[in-house]
Design a protein around this motif. Sequence first.
Motif, PDB file in Angstrom:
ATOM      1  N   GLY A   1       0.677  -1.015   0.068  1.00  0.00           N
ATOM      2  CA  GLY A   1      -0.105  -0.245  -0.137  1.00  0.00           C
ATOM      3  C   GLY A   1       1.079   1.075   0.164  1.00  0.00           C
ATOM      4  O   GLY A   1       0.550   2.123   0.518  1.00  0.00           O
ATOM      5  N   VAL A   2       1.966   1.322  -0.551  1.00  0.00           N
ATOM      6  CA  VAL A   2       3.230   2.419  -0.272  1.00  0.00           C
ATOM      7  C   VAL A   2       2.173   3.693  -0.981  1.00  0.00           C
ATOM      8  O   VAL A   2       2.253   4.430  -1.350  1.00  0.00           O
ATOM      9  N   GLY A   3       1.405   3.346  -2.147  1.00  0.00           N
ATOM     10  CA  GLY A   3       0.620   4.581  -3.127  1.00  0.00           C
ATOM     11  C   GLY A   3      -0.118   5.282  -1.940  1.00  0.00           C
ATOM     12  O   GLY A   3      -0.661   6.784  -2.384  1.00  0.00           O
ATOM     13  N   LEU A   4      -0.313   4.413  -0.563  1.00  0.00           N
ATOM     14  CA  LEU A   4      -1.441   5.846   0.518  1.00  0.00           C
ATOM     15  C   LEU A   4      -0.894   6.327   1.372  1.00  0.00           C
ATOM     16  O   LEU A   4      -0.472   7.638   1.158  1.00  0.00           O
ATOM     17  N   TYR A   5       1.494   6.127   0.574  1.00  0.00           N
ATOM     18  CA  TYR A   5       1.453   7.350   1.408  1.00  0.00           C
ATOM     19  C   TYR A   5       2.182   8.277  -0.036  1.00  0.00           C
ATOM     20  O   TYR A   5       2.555   9.506   0.620  1.00  0.00           O
ATOM     21  N   VAL A   6       1.947   7.796  -1.146  1.00  0.00           N
ATOM     22  CA  VAL A   6       2.599   8.730  -2.229  1.00  0.00           C
ATOM     23  C   VAL A   6       2.120   9.674  -2.411  1.00  0.00           C
ATOM     24  O   VAL A   6       2.462  10.688  -3.435  1.00  0.00           O
ATOM     25  N   VAL A   7       0.635   9.172  -2.967  1.00  0.00           N
ATOM     26  CA  VAL A   7      -0.406   9.537  -3.793  1.00  0.00           C
ATOM     27  C   VAL A   7      -0.526  10.702  -3.661  1.00  0.00           C
ATOM     28  O   VAL A   7      -1.258  11.230  -4.410  1.00  0.00           O
ATOM     29  N   PRO A   8      -1.029  10.640  -2.326  1.00  0.00           N
ATOM     30  CA  PRO A   8      -1.261  12.532  -1.303  1.00  0.00           C
ATOM     31  C   PRO A   8      -0.138  13.522  -1.967  1.00  0.00           C
ATOM     32  O   PRO A   8      -0.357  14.407  -1.698  1.00  0.00           O
TER      33      PRO A   8
END
Length: 586
Positions: free
Chosen positions: A519-526
Amino acid sequence: MGAPLHRGWLLWGALGVATHLGLVLYGLVPNLVVRPLHMAFALPWVLVAAAKTPAQRRSGWVLTLLGMAACVWIATHADALGDQYGFLEGPTQTAIAAGLLALVLEAARRVIGWPLPLMATLALAYGLWGQHIPGEFGHAGTPLASFLGTLTIAEGGLWGSLTGVSVGVVAIFVIFGAVLNAGEAGQGFMNVAAAAAGRLTGGAAKVSVVSSALFGSISGSASANVASTGTITMPAMTRLGYPKRLAAAVEAVASSGGQIMPPLMGAGAFVMVELTGTPYVTIMAAAALPALLYFWTVWGGINAWNRRESLAPLPQDAQPSRRDLLLTSGFFILPFAVLLWGMFGQHWTPEYAAVLATGVGAALLWWNVRGRADAASVRARWRQALLGAGQQVAMIATIILCASIIIGVLSITGLGVKITSVILSGAQGSLALSLLLTAVACLVLGMEVPTTAAYVICVSVAGPALTRLGLEPLQVHLFVFWFALLSTITPPVCGAVFIAAGMVGEHWLRVALTAMALGVGLYVVPLGIVVHPALIGWWDQPWLGLLAFVRMGVGLSILSHALLAPAPLWRRGVGAVLGLAVALWT
């Protein structure tokens, strides 16, 4: 909930559903009538139906009757109270106001534990005695009659705009979701997911991603997602030899995406409408590409894990037949088609379109894939729909009422402005540092309170600072909302991970570490929302929006492979840096 519910709860659920849906159709009803009645409908569910012991049930009945009496009193005296302009008159009104605030705190404590009610209690204490605090964090003081009155008999505090969103929009979509979940729509989601992804490498895991994205679009709850789709997807993965840590992590991460997936977004989208003044359709459009990037990252992480150990597709006998796929998908396609037709084709309000879509979903409860359902099945579905709607509306209402106390105190005392100035001075004009401070605050607060409440509180105190540093309001709100969600997969408090790990019998920390990589996208997408404004404004700048989407997608794929694919440590480090650079470099 607590003990099995008596038949009377079905009537209470039906009355609540009819009232909330009816309010959309009736026309204008005074806020000081509607919002207290919303609380009155919620109290029996959270104080009595959810009671775990006889003592809790007895005290719950007493508190419920007192609270409902107070709510009805406010609703029946709305005109007279409006003329008081937030000032209480006499000891009776003061006692009612204090009792209502205490009741909201206790109801929230029973639903979600101590953290949020404790924060609201501290806020109340600050409002009552903050004038004795020296320095800039003190305030001038507010007369007790004005302070309590603003929170309880005016359209602020308990009956403010957040509660208006809860009663007027969130409740409608929660009822819509409860009706769909009671019928064949859930199986339709699973069949569509299996048909779309089951034959692919890592198909069982990818089915979890697709089904959770679909189911989450109407549930808006990570925990509900894990508990529902997870009962099917996780056993399927473990039977095919997937590691337990991966099976649980995939489900936890995919389920967390339900809160960022339009249209429901865990009630966040509707609160965002109120706080930003942005139309609901615009927020849905702005949230769509970031949500797709999140699920794309999880998908890529599954592919990366497949390079570590082979992940088998779903066996042929576990995939739906074309007939079952067509029949079951209709149970959610028809209501969603009505919803979208109403909003985009007829330009109706989202809540009005949702009422009509709910009617279609309710009609479909009489049918199954074999035709007309038997009477026992229909009764069971209606029972599930009414009880589920009542419980879920009540839980969200209780959380929002408690959060409204905090927002009300921030407004009365000006504390939000003071915290904003501290953020600005501490960051020394640096947007990056302000974003970091806000992200940490969101993560910490999200560990203690539900996502929507954490988002509302954080954006109230940090949002103005980020806006003054040049960000658009919608950027700020989406950034804060995403980071408030981090606690679903980030230790030490990671609710979705705990549930998924318990369901497969794996240690939660092993699942959490895998979930954070997936779920690294949860940290990067914002961060991408901040760096690439066109990502959430693609309809105004379609080519820039497409470029930002592709860049973020490529960068997140590189980052995901660096974290999960087998490779030497130095190569992983280089890949991670390269992935971040591609995704976020301007």
